[in-house]
Write a protein that holds these residues in place. Structure first.
Motif, PDB file in Angstrom:
ATOM      1  N   ARG A  17      50.022  10.001  59.436  1.00 58.06           N
ATOM      2  CA  ARG A  17      48.840   9.964  58.582  1.00 58.06           C
ATOM      3  C   ARG A  17      48.122  11.305  58.615  1.00 58.06           C
ATOM      4  N   CYS A  18      47.661  11.722  57.466  1.00 55.82           N
ATOM      5  CA  CYS A  18      46.943  12.988  57.351  1.00 55.82           C
ATOM      6  C   CYS A  18      45.453  12.655  57.314  1.00 55.82           C
ATOM      7  N   SER A  19      44.675  13.263  58.177  1.00 61.73           N
ATOM      8  CA  SER A  19      43.245  12.978  58.133  1.00 61.73           C
ATOM      9  C   SER A  19      42.618  13.800  57.027  1.00 61.73           C
ATOM     10  N   LEU A  20      41.662  13.191  56.347  1.00 57.54           N
ATOM     11  CA  LEU A  20      40.985  13.882  55.255  1.00 57.54           C
ATOM     12  C   LEU A  20      39.868  14.714  55.865  1.00 57.54           C
ATOM     13  N   ASN A  21      40.085  16.016  55.938  1.00 57.24           N
ATOM     14  CA  ASN A  21      39.105  16.900  56.547  1.00 57.24           C
ATOM     15  C   ASN A  21      39.031  18.190  55.751  1.00 57.24           C
ATOM     16  N   SER A  22      38.314  19.151  56.285  1.00 57.74           N
ATOM     17  CA  SER A  22      38.107  20.398  55.552  1.00 57.74           C
ATOM     18  C   SER A  22      39.334  21.302  55.562  1.00 57.74           C
ATOM     19  N   ASN A  23      40.410  20.903  56.238  1.00 57.83           N
ATOM     20  CA  ASN A  23      41.619  21.726  56.284  1.00 57.83           C
ATOM     21  C   ASN A  23      42.618  21.381  55.189  1.00 57.83           C
ATOM     22  N   ILE A  24      42.277  20.443  54.346  1.00 63.31           N
ATOM     23  CA  ILE A  24      43.165  20.063  53.245  1.00 63.31           C
ATOM     24  C   ILE A  24      42.375  20.014  51.947  1.00 63.31           C
ATOM     25  N   PHE A  25      43.110  19.994  50.831  1.00 60.42           N
ATOM     26  CA  PHE A  25      42.497  19.650  49.552  1.00 60.42           C
ATOM     27  C   PHE A  25      43.457  18.752  48.802  1.00 60.42           C
ATOM     28  N   LEU A  26      42.908  17.968  47.891  1.00 57.55           N
ATOM     29  CA  LEU A  26      43.686  16.998  47.120  1.00 57.55           C
ATOM     30  C   LEU A  26      43.700  17.413  45.664  1.00 57.55           C
ATOM     31  N   LYS A  27      44.847  17.278  45.042  1.00 52.72           N
ATOM     32  CA  LYS A  27      44.964  17.618  43.626  1.00 52.72           C
ATOM     33  C   LYS A  27      45.697  16.502  42.912  1.00 52.72           C
ATOM     34  N   PRO A  28      45.032  15.865  41.935  1.00 52.59           N
ATOM     35  CA  PRO A  28      45.751  14.865  41.142  1.00 52.59           C
ATOM     36  C   PRO A  28      46.732  15.556  40.195  1.00 52.59           C
ATOM     37  N   ILE A  29      47.781  14.863  39.861  1.00 50.34           N
ATOM     38  CA  ILE A  29      48.686  15.336  38.808  1.00 50.34           C
ATOM     39  C   ILE A  29      47.958  15.118  37.491  1.00 50.34           C
ATOM     40  N   GLU A  30      48.053  16.074  36.597  1.00 52.47           N
ATOM     41  CA  GLU A  30      47.389  15.920  35.307  1.00 52.47           C
ATOM     42  C   GLU A  30      48.257  15.040  34.415  1.00 52.47           C
ATOM     43  N   ALA A  31      47.860  13.782  34.323  1.00 57.90           N
ATOM     44  CA  ALA A  31      48.593  12.790  33.525  1.00 57.90           C
ATOM     45  C   ALA A  31      47.585  11.762  33.021  1.00 57.90           C
ATOM     46  N   ASP A  32      47.995  11.011  32.011  1.00 55.81           N
ATOM     47  CA  ASP A  32      47.076  10.068  31.375  1.00 55.81           C
ATOM     48  C   ASP A  32      46.977   8.722  32.072  1.00 55.81           C
ATOM     49  N   ASP A  33      47.958   8.384  32.900  1.00 56.59           N
ATOM     50  CA  ASP A  33      47.918   7.076  33.557  1.00 56.59           C
ATOM     51  C   ASP A  33      48.694   7.145  34.870  1.00 56.59           C
ATOM     52  N   ILE A  34      48.563   6.093  35.666  1.00 57.64           N
ATOM     53  CA  ILE A  34      49.168   6.076  36.991  1.00 57.64           C
ATOM     54  C   ILE A  34      50.693   6.131  36.910  1.00 57.64           C
ATOM     55  N   LYS A  35      51.274   5.421  35.953  1.00 61.65           N
ATOM     56  CA  LYS A  35      52.735   5.386  35.847  1.00 61.65           C
ATOM     57  C   LYS A  35      53.302   6.780  35.554  1.00 61.65           C
ATOM     58  N   SER A  36      52.747   7.461  34.560  1.00 60.46           N
ATOM     59  CA  SER A  36      53.272   8.791  34.233  1.00 60.46           C
ATOM     60  C   SER A  36      52.941   9.797  35.335  1.00 60.46           C
ATOM     61  N   ALA A  37      51.794   9.626  36.015  1.00 64.02           N
ATOM     62  CA  ALA A  37      51.453  10.508  37.140  1.00 64.02           C
ATOM     63  C   ALA A  37      52.424  10.299  38.296  1.00 64.02           C
ATOM     64  N   SER A  38      52.780   9.048  38.570  1.00 62.13           N
ATOM     65  CA  SER A  38      53.721   8.756  39.654  1.00 62.13           C
ATOM     66  C   SER A  38      55.091   9.369  39.366  1.00 62.13           C
ATOM     67  N   PHE A  39      55.529   9.253  38.117  1.00 63.54           N
ATOM     68  CA  PHE A  39      56.803   9.860  37.722  1.00 63.54           C
ATOM     69  C   PHE A  39      56.732  11.381  37.890  1.00 63.54           C
ATOM     70  N   ALA A  40      55.609  11.979  37.463  1.00 62.54           N
ATOM     71  CA  ALA A  40      55.451  13.433  37.576  1.00 62.54           C
ATOM     72  C   ALA A  40      55.444  13.884  39.039  1.00 62.54           C
ATOM     73  N   VAL A  41      54.847  13.076  39.924  1.00 63.10           N
ATOM     74  CA  VAL A  41      54.833  13.410  41.355  1.00 63.10           C
ATOM     75  C   VAL A  41      56.252  13.424  41.908  1.00 63.10           C
ATOM     76  N   VAL A  42      57.046  12.422  41.559  1.00 66.59           N
ATOM     77  CA  VAL A  42      58.437  12.369  42.027  1.00 66.59           C
ATOM     78  C   VAL A  42      59.183  13.625  41.566  1.00 66.59           C
ATOM     79  N   GLN A  43      59.009  13.984  40.298  1.00 64.71           N
ATOM     80  CA  GLN A  43      59.668  15.179  39.768  1.00 64.71           C
ATOM     81  C   GLN A  43      59.204  16.442  40.503  1.00 64.71           C
TER      82      GLN A  43
END
Length: 195
Positions: A17-43
């Motif tokens: 598990r990665c702790s959410l702290n100041s040593n990381i940042f999070l970036k969503p995949i730019e997609a219109d919905d969860i399904k297409s974002a999940s596919f884009a993450v796999v790619q």
């Protein structure tokens, strides 16, 4: 279940598990919905695996630590931690990024010596221009040698720092959302998106 499929598709081992702290940042995949974002993450993770296996790329790329899903509204503390770690442009609006389960890529933060090229263009141009241009050429040739094309080489996607007390420069290329495999045929929609 989605995490298992992601790991299997890119041959990843389960990560602690990665702790959410100041040593990381999070970036969503730019997609219109969860399904297409999940596919884009796999790619994207598959492409990161290709880049990582091409050893020369390791010096020039900020590789992700993993992937997580946006916590649901009932997990108030978890959502608050996630919002603190999201990169700034995703903190306003774009409500679909806030949907429970929306995939977020976890990246390590570079330390304070690293600076964004677009924000420090004057210093870069006056002190390191020739070195920077040479390193950018090397980076793109190295990435291409791994079978990947970046497609978004704006200054804002480069970070640089001086290597210790020397006048030598280190450069990292960021923002791989639009990268493609060499030989991938661009569709009309993709070409129009880049115009």
């Amino acid at each position: 279940q989605c995490a298992v499929k992601l790991r299997q598709s890119v041959n990843m081992k389960p990560h602690k598990r990665c702790s959410l702290n100041s040593n990381i940042f999070l970036k969503p995949i730019e997609a219109d919905d969860i399904k297409s974002a999940s596919f884009a993450v796999v790619q994207l993770l598959s492409k990161f695996k290709t880049l990582y296996e091409h050893t020369p790329c390791r010096d020039y790329i900020l590789f992700p630590l993993g992937v997580m899903g946006m916590p649901d509204e009932e997990q108030v503390e978890g959502r608050a931690q996630v919002m603190n770690c999201l990169i700034a442009k995703f903190k306003q609006g774009n409500d679909h990024y806030l949907l429970p389960g929306f995939p977020l890529i976890i990246y390590p933060k570079l330390d304070a010596k690293w600076r964004n090229c677009a924000e420090c263009i004057d210093e870069l141009a006056s002190n390191f221009l020739d070195q920077f241009i040479e390193l950018v050429k090397i980076i793109f040739e190295t990435v291409f040698g791994a079978g990947i094309v970046h497609l978004d080489g704006r200054l804002a996607n480069f970070m640089f720092c001086k290597n210790g007390d020397t006048k030598m420069l280190q450069v990292k290329l960021l923002d791989w959302d639009s990268c493609m495999r060499v030989g991938y045929r661009l569709t009309l929609a993709i070409r129009e998106a880049f115009e």
